[in-house]
Design an enzyme around this catalytic site. Structure first.
Site, mmCIF file in Angstrom:
data_model
loop_
_atom_site.group_PDB
_atom_site.id
_atom_site.type_symbol
_atom_site.label_atom_id
_atom_site.label_comp_id
_atom_site.label_asym_id
_atom_site.label_seq_id
_atom_site.Cartn_x
_atom_site.Cartn_y
_atom_site.Cartn_z
ATOM 1 N N GLU A 259 34.302 55.186 42.103
ATOM 2 C CA GLU A 259 34.603 55.707 40.349
ATOM 3 C C GLU A 259 35.194 57.843 40.505
ATOM 4 O O GLU A 259 35.677 58.146 38.941
ATOM 5 C CB GLU A 259 33.178 56.231 40.016
ATOM 6 C CG GLU A 259 33.201 54.054 40.302
ATOM 7 C CD GLU A 259 33.921 53.785 39.577
ATOM 8 O OE1 GLU A 259 33.846 54.183 38.203
ATOM 9 O OE2 GLU A 259 34.062 52.542 40.162
ATOM 10 N N TRP A 262 38.437 57.580 39.730
ATOM 11 C CA TRP A 262 38.722 56.520 38.734
ATOM 12 C C TRP A 262 38.625 57.797 37.244
ATOM 13 O O TRP A 262 40.145 58.228 36.944
ATOM 14 C CB TRP A 262 38.447 55.890 37.414
ATOM 15 C CG TRP A 262 38.193 54.508 38.102
ATOM 16 C CD1 TRP A 262 37.384 53.758 39.066
ATOM 17 C CD2 TRP A 262 39.342 53.907 37.646
ATOM 18 N NE1 TRP A 262 38.710 52.760 39.591
ATOM 19 C CE2 TRP A 262 39.681 52.905 38.629
ATOM 20 C CE3 TRP A 262 40.466 53.810 36.629
ATOM 21 C CZ2 TRP A 262 40.589 51.545 37.816
ATOM 22 C CZ3 TRP A 262 41.681 53.222 36.651
ATOM 23 C CH2 TRP A 262 41.703 51.758 37.153
ATOM 24 N N TRP A 290 46.465 45.920 13.585
ATOM 25 C CA TRP A 290 44.796 45.840 13.768
ATOM 26 C C TRP A 290 43.985 44.771 12.221
ATOM 27 O O TRP A 290 44.705 45.660 11.101
ATOM 28 C CB TRP A 290 44.642 47.116 13.357
ATOM 29 C CG TRP A 290 45.026 47.727 15.058
ATOM 30 C CD1 TRP A 290 45.830 48.490 15.463
ATOM 31 C CD2 TRP A 290 44.426 47.021 16.623
ATOM 32 N NE1 TRP A 290 45.888 48.826 17.473
ATOM 33 C CE2 TRP A 290 45.833 47.827 17.401
ATOM 34 C CE3 TRP A 290 44.055 46.203 17.190
ATOM 35 C CZ2 TRP A 290 45.760 47.418 19.124
ATOM 36 C CZ3 TRP A 290 43.820 46.222 18.680
ATOM 37 C CH2 TRP A 290 44.710 47.158 19.093
ATOM 38 N N ASN A 325 28.092 51.662 31.750
ATOM 39 C CA ASN A 325 29.907 51.323 32.135
ATOM 40 C C ASN A 325 30.347 49.808 31.540
ATOM 41 O O ASN A 325 31.767 49.770 30.895
ATOM 42 C CB ASN A 325 30.182 51.712 33.305
ATOM 43 C CG ASN A 325 32.028 51.568 33.417
ATOM 44 O OD1 ASN A 325 32.873 51.801 32.329
ATOM 45 N ND2 ASN A 325 32.270 50.255 34.612
ATOM 46 N N TRP A 343 41.546 50.656 18.694
ATOM 47 C CA TRP A 343 41.058 51.011 20.439
ATOM 48 C C TRP A 343 40.130 52.396 19.371
ATOM 49 O O TRP A 343 39.379 52.571 19.410
ATOM 50 C CB TRP A 343 41.614 51.070 21.020
ATOM 51 C CG TRP A 343 43.031 51.218 20.953
ATOM 52 C CD1 TRP A 343 44.392 50.529 21.035
ATOM 53 C CD2 TRP A 343 43.510 52.590 21.678
ATOM 54 N NE1 TRP A 343 44.838 51.861 21.305
ATOM 55 C CE2 TRP A 343 44.901 52.933 21.539
ATOM 56 C CE3 TRP A 343 42.990 53.458 22.161
ATOM 57 C CZ2 TRP A 343 45.658 54.198 21.687
ATOM 58 C CZ3 TRP A 343 43.343 54.987 21.890
ATOM 59 C CH2 TRP A 343 44.875 55.578 21.825
ATOM 60 N N TRP A 366 38.935 52.503 26.682
ATOM 61 C CA TRP A 366 39.500 52.529 25.699
ATOM 62 C C TRP A 366 41.312 51.748 25.202
ATOM 63 O O TRP A 366 40.952 51.320 25.150
ATOM 64 C CB TRP A 366 39.282 52.954 24.127
ATOM 65 C CG TRP A 366 37.957 53.491 24.191
ATOM 66 C CD1 TRP A 366 36.845 53.610 23.926
ATOM 67 C CD2 TRP A 366 37.710 52.804 22.751
ATOM 68 N NE1 TRP A 366 36.422 53.649 23.188
ATOM 69 C CE2 TRP A 366 35.534 52.439 22.477
ATOM 70 C CE3 TRP A 366 37.600 50.944 22.573
ATOM 71 C CZ2 TRP A 366 34.874 51.350 21.972
ATOM 72 C CZ3 TRP A 366 36.958 50.245 21.373
ATOM 73 C CH2 TRP A 366 35.459 50.831 21.911
HETATM 74 C C1 LIG Z 1 35.323 52.287 26.885
HETATM 75 C C2 LIG Z 1 35.019 52.441 27.426
HETATM 76 C C3 LIG Z 1 34.710 54.532 27.175
HETATM 77 C C4 LIG Z 1 34.557 55.500 27.870
HETATM 78 N N1 LIG Z 1 34.163 56.754 28.005
HETATM 79 C C5 LIG Z 1 33.872 57.274 29.119
HETATM 80 C C6 LIG Z 1 33.941 59.015 28.918
HETATM 81 O O1 LIG Z 1 33.587 59.410 27.107
HETATM 82 N N2 LIG Z 1 33.220 59.871 29.232
HETATM 83 C C7 LIG Z 1 33.253 58.993 31.013
HETATM 84 O O2 LIG Z 1 33.075 60.024 32.099
HETATM 85 N N3 LIG Z 1 33.691 58.508 31.595
HETATM 86 C C8 LIG Z 1 33.691 57.377 30.068
HETATM 87 N N4 LIG Z 1 33.855 55.474 30.645
HETATM 88 C C9 LIG Z 1 33.788 55.575 32.114
HETATM 89 C C10 LIG Z 1 32.563 55.347 32.472
HETATM 90 O O3 LIG Z 1 31.817 53.975 31.615
HETATM 91 C C11 LIG Z 1 31.607 56.181 32.230
HETATM 92 O O4 LIG Z 1 32.151 57.662 33.176
HETATM 93 C C12 LIG Z 1 29.987 56.104 33.340
HETATM 94 O O5 LIG Z 1 29.764 54.886 32.707
HETATM 95 C C13 LIG Z 1 28.658 56.945 32.846
HETATM 96 O O6 LIG Z 1 27.779 57.110 33.633
HETATM 97 P P1 LIG Z 1 26.951 57.514 34.796
HETATM 98 O O7 LIG Z 1 27.552 58.997 35.273
HETATM 99 O O8 LIG Z 1 25.938 57.294 35.514
HETATM 100 O O9 LIG Z 1 28.631 57.134 35.730
HETATM 101 P P2 LIG Z 1 28.432 56.746 37.927
HETATM 102 O O10 LIG Z 1 28.559 54.778 38.109
HETATM 103 O O11 LIG Z 1 26.993 56.892 38.217
HETATM 104 O O12 LIG Z 1 29.609 56.847 38.033
HETATM 105 C C14 LIG Z 1 29.822 58.954 38.618
HETATM 106 C C15 LIG Z 1 30.867 59.191 37.298
HETATM 107 O O13 LIG Z 1 32.604 58.757 38.120
HETATM 108 C C16 LIG Z 1 32.699 58.405 36.935
HETATM 109 N N5 LIG Z 1 32.806 57.471 36.363
HETATM 110 C C17 LIG Z 1 32.217 56.103 36.680
HETATM 111 N N6 LIG Z 1 33.157 55.500 36.085
HETATM 112 C C18 LIG Z 1 34.314 55.552 35.899
HETATM 113 C C19 LIG Z 1 35.142 55.305 35.138
HETATM 114 N N7 LIG Z 1 35.600 54.099 34.749
HETATM 115 N N8 LIG Z 1 36.229 56.253 34.414
HETATM 116 C C20 LIG Z 1 36.527 57.347 35.190
HETATM 117 N N9 LIG Z 1 35.600 57.963 35.306
HETATM 118 C C21 LIG Z 1 34.422 57.223 36.216
HETATM 119 C C22 LIG Z 1 32.197 59.453 35.639
HETATM 120 O O14 LIG Z 1 32.574 61.342 35.454
HETATM 121 C C23 LIG Z 1 30.634 59.014 36.341
HETATM 122 O O15 LIG Z 1 30.287 60.255 35.926
HETATM 123 C C24 LIG Z 1 34.333 54.731 29.667
HETATM 124 C C25 LIG Z 1 34.484 53.506 29.834
HETATM 125 C C26 LIG Z 1 34.918 53.036 28.811
HETATM 126 C C27 LIG Z 1 34.946 51.663 29.367
#
Ligand SMILES: Cc1cc2nc3c(=O)[nH]c(=O)nc-3n(C[C@H](O)[C@H](O)[C@H](O)COP(=O)(O)OP(=O)(O)OC[C@H]3O[C@@H](n4cnc5c(N)ncnc54)[C@H](O)[C@@H]3O)c2cc1C
Length: 435
Positions: A259, A262, A290, A325, A343, A366
């Protein structure tokens, strides 16, 4: 003008003394270091909500840092304004001999830094910049043909291949270095001075919970469980070092490290393709007509679509500045596909609410949901919100937590019939994409 020559360390999204690359370089130099933070009016003026928890978090963090610096006989210079104007003032007030900072990859930040570098160069002041918020940046991970990756899995493989243990080592801690510019306490503008108020949102703790990381893949998909780390806000503002977190992830759980990769994948997408801020990564997706119905958008924002998993997620976002997420994916799919709303509307709404708002990840998420991004969900794959709810919130714990009127007459009827909305989306996408 203060007659003591100084080096300035400019804090931006790296608000910590520990393991801060640019700061450790500044403190190794010959000059006393004056730390600076600028509340940038170009950013703050766009925030409509005056009880913005992110501004509150920044303010609290800076106050705590200033208090720590006070114990070292120093302080933090905190300014509020347009960075170019602020820098002109600083150059008049201090004898600045060098400026240190860490890289920021967002298009606005790159433009800003370019302008500041130019200003400093005119006064023969070197601008030293460093990689800090990622493990790999810019052109460090490229395909064999020398271009940026557009698919995650090969990017991830290259990332892991190139990773060396030393890259995760911490930089020397800055606080007790004895290299700070000695000054009496400098004033910190109040939240009110900045035009903001305290928000009613709790910021998740800045603590790496190893148990959560250990059980990550078992729990991370269930929004009712505390199965993710909630560290996004700390990565965003640099109150936590990515090296420290990646080190833990590497020791404990490869799925969690994935993650974090990512995150870097989306950051390199934004760096190499800054146009994604405004346009679809796959340009033909900008041909989608849209529907952009404003009433429907409003229902989505308020969590009143009649689809409980969507509504629970939107209400969690509105109340806590957070959404799980899995639910971010479901709500984004619902907006772009079931309602055929651009989006960019959803992205902006999330951007205004998320504590962990990160341009690269939000845009990436998005565009993934809309099908228009790098390595995106195919346009014909449309989440069924009811099936997702059964699979990931079978006990209805999450939806009951966020929708008190769930199961009563007060709860709205579904605003669309899923199967019909799905067929409509596929037909509109197909036609626009010429499939
Ligand atoms: C539509 C949409 C919008 C999102 N907007 C954001 C946003 O503005 N900021 C953001 O940090 N993440 C975003 N994410 C990715 C992800 O949902 C969040 O990082 C995550 O839910 C944050 O919760 P956590 O800190 O408990 O993450 P954890 O699951 O504990 O993951 C740890 C860290 O890994 C990174 N990470 C995790 N999943 C992803 C992912 N799919 N893509 C990129 N990095 C990831 C983040 O930095 C996160 O804090 C988005 C996902 C979607 C589908």
């Amino acid at each position: 003008m203060s007659s003591h020559p100084v080096a300035i360390f400019w804090f931006r999204r790296d608000l910590r003394f520990e393991d801060n690359c640019g700061l450790s370089h500044a403190l190794k130099g010959d000059l006393p270091v004056l730390p600076l933070f600028i509340f940038d009016t170009n950013i703050l003026d766009d925030l409509e909500e005056k009880k913005d928890a992110r501004v509150m978090f920044l303010h609290d963090t800076l106050r705590a840092m200033r208090d720590q610096l006070k114990e070292q006989g120093s302080s933090l210079l905190v300014k509020h304004g347009n960075p170019q104007e602020v820098w002109k003032e600083i150059l008049k007030a201090y004898e600045v001999r060098a400026v240190y900072t860490n890289h920021d990859y967002e298009p606005y930040a790159r433009e800003r830094d370019h302008a500041i570098e130019k200003l400093l160069t005119q006064s023969q002041i070197p601008f030293h910049t460093y990689k800090d918020q990622v493990i790999f940046e810019k052109e460090e991970i490229l395909t064999k043909s020398g271009g940026p990756y557009k698919v995650f899995t090969p990017y991830k493989r290259a990332w892991l291949r190139q990773l060396e243990d030393a890259m995760l080592d911490a930089y020397a801690s800055g606080l007790s270095s004895g290299r700070w510019y000695q000054t009496k306490s400098l004033p910190l503008p109040s939240l009110k001075d900045l035009g903001f108020e305290r928000a009613d949102i709790e910021i998740p703790p800045n603590r790496i919970d190893e148990e959560v990381i250990r059980h990550y893949q078992k729990k991370r998909d269930y929004p009712a469980q505390d199965g993710t780390t909630r560290l996004g806000v700390h990565l965003r503002h640099g109150t936590l070092s990515i090296r420290r977190l990646a080190q833990k992830a590497k020791e404990i759980n490869a799925t969690y490290l994935n993650e974090l990769i990512w995150r870097e994948f989306y950051m390199q997408v934004l760096y190499h393709h800054p146009q994604v801020v405004d346009t679809a990564f796959k340009p033909n997706y900008d041909r989608i007509p849209w529907r952009n119905n404003e009433d429907e958008f409003q229902r989505w924002c308020e969590g009143k679509t009649g689809f409980p998993i969507v509504d629970a997620g939107m209400r969690e976002l509105n109340q806590n500045g957070y959404m799980h997420n899995r639910v971010r994916m479901i709500t984004a799919s619902f907006l772009t596909k079931n309602l055929l709303i651009d989006w960019r509307w959803g992205e902006a709404y999330f951007g205004s609410k998320l504590l962990d708002y990160e341009l690269a990840n939000n845009n990436g998420g998005w565009q993934w949901a809309a099908g228009s991004g790098v390595d995106a969900q195919p346009y014909f794959r449309i989440f069924n919100p009811n099936a997702q709810r059964k699979k990931f919130d079978g006990g209805e714990e999450y939806i009951k937590k966020w929708i008190p009127e769930y199961g009563t007459d007060q709860y709205p009827k579904p605003m669309v019939v899923h199967q019909e909305a799905r067929d409509r989306a596929i037909s509109v996408y197909k036609k626009a994409l010429g499939r």
